[in-house]
Design a protein around this motif. Structure first.
Motif, PDB file in Angstrom:
ATOM      1  N   ASP A 127       1.019  -1.227   0.003  1.00 22.70           N
ATOM      2  CA  ASP A 127      -0.129  -0.421   0.484  1.00 22.70           C
ATOM      3  C   ASP A 127       0.973   1.364  -0.200  1.00 22.70           C
ATOM      4  OD1 ASP A 127      -1.904  -2.126   0.256  1.00 22.70           O
ATOM      5  OD2 ASP A 127      -2.398  -1.033   2.573  1.00 22.70           O
ATOM      6  N   LEU A 128       1.983   1.164   0.962  1.00 21.26           N
ATOM      7  CA  LEU A 128       3.109   2.072   0.907  1.00 21.26           C
ATOM      8  C   LEU A 128       3.804   2.375  -0.515  1.00 21.26           C
ATOM      9  CD1 LEU A 128       4.237   2.095   4.271  1.00 21.26           C
ATOM     10  CD2 LEU A 128       2.883   3.467   3.446  1.00 21.26           C
ATOM     11  N   GLU A 129       3.337   1.863  -0.941  1.00 24.00           N
ATOM     12  CA  GLU A 129       4.907   1.605  -2.552  1.00 24.00           C
ATOM     13  C   GLU A 129       3.562   2.314  -3.234  1.00 24.00           C
ATOM     14  OE1 GLU A 129       7.262   1.476  -3.484  1.00 24.00           O
ATOM     15  OE2 GLU A 129       8.776   1.351  -1.035  1.00 24.00           O
ATOM     16  N   ASN A 130       2.101   1.525  -3.440  1.00 17.62           N
ATOM     17  CA  ASN A 130       1.631   2.098  -4.071  1.00 17.62           C
ATOM     18  C   ASN A 130       1.108   3.925  -3.726  1.00 17.62           C
ATOM     19  OD1 ASN A 130       1.328  -0.369  -5.192  1.00 17.62           O
ATOM     20  ND2 ASN A 130      -0.623  -0.712  -4.510  1.00 17.62           N
ATOM     21  N   LYS A 131       0.911   4.477  -2.844  1.00 22.30           N
ATOM     22  CA  LYS A 131       1.020   5.453  -2.565  1.00 22.30           C
ATOM     23  C   LYS A 131       1.897   6.556  -3.318  1.00 22.30           C
ATOM     24  CE  LYS A 131      -1.670   6.873   1.264  1.00 22.30           C
ATOM     25  NZ  LYS A 131      -2.460   7.601   2.404  1.00 22.30           N
ATOM     26  N   LYS A 132       2.571   5.907  -3.115  1.00 18.96           N
ATOM     27  CA  LYS A 132       4.297   6.440  -3.338  1.00 18.96           C
ATOM     28  C   LYS A 132       4.717   7.093  -4.365  1.00 18.96           C
ATOM     29  CE  LYS A 132       9.412   6.483  -2.404  1.00 18.96           C
ATOM     30  NZ  LYS A 132      10.782   5.819  -1.951  1.00 18.96           N
ATOM     31  N   LYS A 133       3.899   6.101  -5.215  1.00 24.66           N
ATOM     32  CA  LYS A 133       3.775   5.796  -7.215  1.00 24.66           C
ATOM     33  C   LYS A 133       2.809   7.021  -7.335  1.00 24.66           C
ATOM     34  CE  LYS A 133       5.616   0.485  -7.900  1.00 24.66           C
ATOM     35  NZ  LYS A 133       5.390  -0.307  -8.244  1.00 24.66           N
ATOM     36  N   GLN A 134       1.705   6.942  -6.915  1.00 21.16           N
ATOM     37  CA  GLN A 134       0.748   7.988  -6.870  1.00 21.16           C
ATOM     38  C   GLN A 134       1.394   9.435  -6.568  1.00 21.16           C
ATOM     39  OE1 GLN A 134      -3.004   6.886  -5.233  1.00 21.16           O
ATOM     40  NE2 GLN A 134      -2.643   4.653  -5.826  1.00 21.16           N
ATOM     41  N   GLY A 135       1.892   9.453  -5.123  1.00 22.34           N
ATOM     42  CA  GLY A 135       2.604  10.701  -5.239  1.00 22.34           C
ATOM     43  C   GLY A 135       3.418  10.891  -6.051  1.00 22.34           C
ATOM     44  N   ILE A 136       4.020  10.693  -6.415  1.00 25.58           N
ATOM     45  CA  ILE A 136       5.672  11.255  -7.504  1.00 25.58           C
ATOM     46  C   ILE A 136       4.772  11.286  -9.227  1.00 25.58           C
ATOM     47  CG2 ILE A 136       7.061  10.583  -8.918  1.00 25.58           C
ATOM     48  CD1 ILE A 136       8.339   8.135  -6.129  1.00 25.58           C
ATOM     49  N   ASN A 137       4.336  10.672  -9.083  1.00 24.40           N
ATOM     50  CA  ASN A 137       3.161  11.025 -10.283  1.00 24.40           C
ATOM     51  C   ASN A 137       2.365  11.716 -10.359  1.00 24.40           C
ATOM     52  OD1 ASN A 137       3.762   8.227 -11.754  1.00 24.40           O
ATOM     53  ND2 ASN A 137       2.160   7.402 -11.122  1.00 24.40           N
ATOM     54  N   LEU A 138       1.366  12.637  -9.002  1.00 22.09           N
ATOM     55  CA  LEU A 138       0.643  13.445  -9.122  1.00 22.09           C
ATOM     56  C   LEU A 138       1.810  14.464  -9.123  1.00 22.09           C
ATOM     57  CD1 LEU A 138      -1.640  15.203  -8.645  1.00 22.09           C
ATOM     58  CD2 LEU A 138      -1.799  14.905  -6.176  1.00 22.09           C
ATOM     59  N   THR A 147       4.501  15.003  -9.557  1.00 21.74           N
ATOM     60  CA  THR A 147       5.126  14.587 -11.741  1.00 21.74           C
ATOM     61  C   THR A 147       4.455  16.166 -12.320  1.00 21.74           C
ATOM     62  OG1 THR A 147       6.706  13.246 -11.505  1.00 21.74           O
ATOM     63  CG2 THR A 147       5.943  13.765 -13.923  1.00 21.74           C
ATOM     64  N   PHE A 148       2.899  15.477 -12.322  1.00 20.72           N
ATOM     65  CA  PHE A 148       1.684  16.113 -13.316  1.00 20.72           C
ATOM     66  C   PHE A 148       1.675  17.135 -12.990  1.00 20.72           C
ATOM     67  CE2 PHE A 148      -2.641  17.094 -13.439  1.00 20.72           C
ATOM     68  CZ  PHE A 148      -2.915  16.400 -14.775  1.00 20.72           C
ATOM     69  N   LEU A 149       1.464  17.886 -11.853  1.00 18.14           N
ATOM     70  CA  LEU A 149       1.622  19.361 -11.533  1.00 18.14           C
ATOM     71  C   LEU A 149       2.824  20.209 -11.650  1.00 18.14           C
ATOM     72  CD1 LEU A 149       0.431  18.818  -7.662  1.00 18.14           C
ATOM     73  CD2 LEU A 149      -1.501  19.443 -10.007  1.00 18.14           C
ATOM     74  N   GLU A 150       3.454  19.505 -11.773  1.00 17.01           N
ATOM     75  CA  GLU A 150       4.872  20.041 -11.998  1.00 17.01           C
ATOM     76  C   GLU A 150       4.526  20.866 -13.780  1.00 17.01           C
ATOM     77  OE1 GLU A 150       8.467  18.749  -9.238  1.00 17.01           O
ATOM     78  OE2 GLU A 150       8.046  17.951 -11.020  1.00 17.01           O
ATOM     79  N   GLN A 151       4.155  19.976 -14.261  1.00 15.49           N
ATOM     80  CA  GLN A 151       4.360  19.693 -15.738  1.00 15.49           C
ATOM     81  C   GLN A 151       3.193  20.832 -16.116  1.00 15.49           C
ATOM     82  OE1 GLN A 151       4.188  15.633 -17.134  1.00 15.49           O
ATOM     83  NE2 GLN A 151       6.589  15.708 -17.144  1.00 15.49           N
ATOM     84  N   LYS A 152       1.862  20.414 -15.433  1.00 19.70           N
ATOM     85  CA  LYS A 152       0.639  21.052 -16.149  1.00 19.70           C
ATOM     86  C   LYS A 152       0.036  22.024 -14.465  1.00 19.70           C
ATOM     87  CE  LYS A 152       0.519  18.240 -19.368  1.00 19.70           C
ATOM     88  NZ  LYS A 152       0.515  18.103 -20.690  1.00 19.70           N
TER      89      LYS A 152
END
Length: 292
Positions: free
Chosen positions: A82-93, A95-100
């Motif tokens: 669960d922590l790994e999944n949340k970590k991946k979601q956080g990193i993706n978010l 990255t997304f916010l940085e770009q958009k």
């Protein structure tokens, strides 16, 4: 523990139980101290003072413990996943916010930002010792990172007559090479740090005059130099050109605002923190509070 006649796991609960060769009784007891199966008579004689229990009781306890361990392991694996999944979601978010974020509508931006606080606390850096090695036999006075793989270090020098700074370059594998030497003659270097621009800030003092009573001939300053020793700027006096900034400049660091922070020793047991702007203007001198 004695091995069973059949080394393979039994296929049913009707496996053969060994007999005691000494007493010709069934070995239906396990001795924890000796880690072996014994019979009732052995328990009363040779193992009378040992910690033992019946095989059925011991097996029941161990089965219960095994179930608890397996359950905990399953829970740990699930939490880790669960922590790994949340970590991946956080990193993706992120990255997304940085770009958009600059081109998103206010509604879309706020909608995407809702999960940001929930995910960010789980994005941690794993910190641990990657490697270590012996660096000669003298204490390190300064160590500064050059890049991800290398750093330079200055060893402590107990000889005040030595008026130069010799730096070695260390790699993460432990290899050492002499990088450069900076002369400070006729002054003695005390503290040093790497500046934000990649150069050096050095605290310097003379040794000819009184340590804590500088006179008109004393030199107490911070010098900004290149890695080849060329002087960029010196910080010695306040804006009036007469009032000294330091009595005995000791350690030096540069903060995130590029201010130069110097530990100025005023006596053997007292110091103050002097903060200068990069241009040399005195911003503050913090002396702390005397203990009650």
């Amino acid at each position: 523990m004695e091995s069973l006649a059949n080394p393979d796991p039994p296929e049913s609960a009707q496996e053969h139980i060994q007999m005691c060769e000494k007493h010709f009784l069934r070995k239906d007891i396990t001795c924890d101290d000796c880690d072996e199966f014994i019979c009732k008579q052995c328990a009363k004689t040779d193992h009378v003072d040992h910690d033992w229990t019946t095989i059925s009781t011991d097996a029941s306890i161990r089965r219960r413990d095994l179930k608890m361990t397996l359950k905990k392991n399953t829970e740990v694996r699930q939490k880790t996943s669960d922590l790994e999944n949340k970590k991946k979601q956080g990193i993706n978010l992120v990255t997304f916010l940085e770009q958009k974020h600059s081109t998103m509508s206010d509604y879309s931006f706020l909608d995407n930002l809702r999960d940001f606080p929930k995910l960010m606390p789980d994005i941690d850096c794993d910190i641990g010792q990657a490697d270590s090695f012996q660096y000669e036999d003298k204490p390190i006075d300064v160590i500064e990172a050059v890049n991800e793989d290398r750093c330079f270090a200055k060893k402590c020098n107990a000889d005040p007559e030595n008026k130069c700074m010799k730096f070695d370059t260390l790699s993460t594998s432990g290899s050492v090479s002499t990088s450069f030497t900076v002369s400070t003659d006729p002054l003695t270097p005390v503290g040093i740090c790497k500046s934000k621009e990649g150069e050096l800030l050095v605290t310097l003092s003379d040794i000819e005059t009184e340590t804590y009573q500088p006179d008109s001939h004393s030199r107490r300053l911070v010098r900004h130099v290149t890695l080849t020793g060329d002087v960029i700027r010196e910080y010695e006096y306040q804006e009036d050109g007469q009032t000294r900034l330091f009595i005995q400049p000791y350690k030096v660091k540069q903060n995130g605002n590029a201010d130069i922070c110097v530990i100025n020793r005023t006596h053997d047991d007292t110091s103050e923190l002097v903060v200068l702007s990069f241009s040399g203007k005195l911003k503050s001198a913090y002396r702390g509070q005397k203990p009650k």
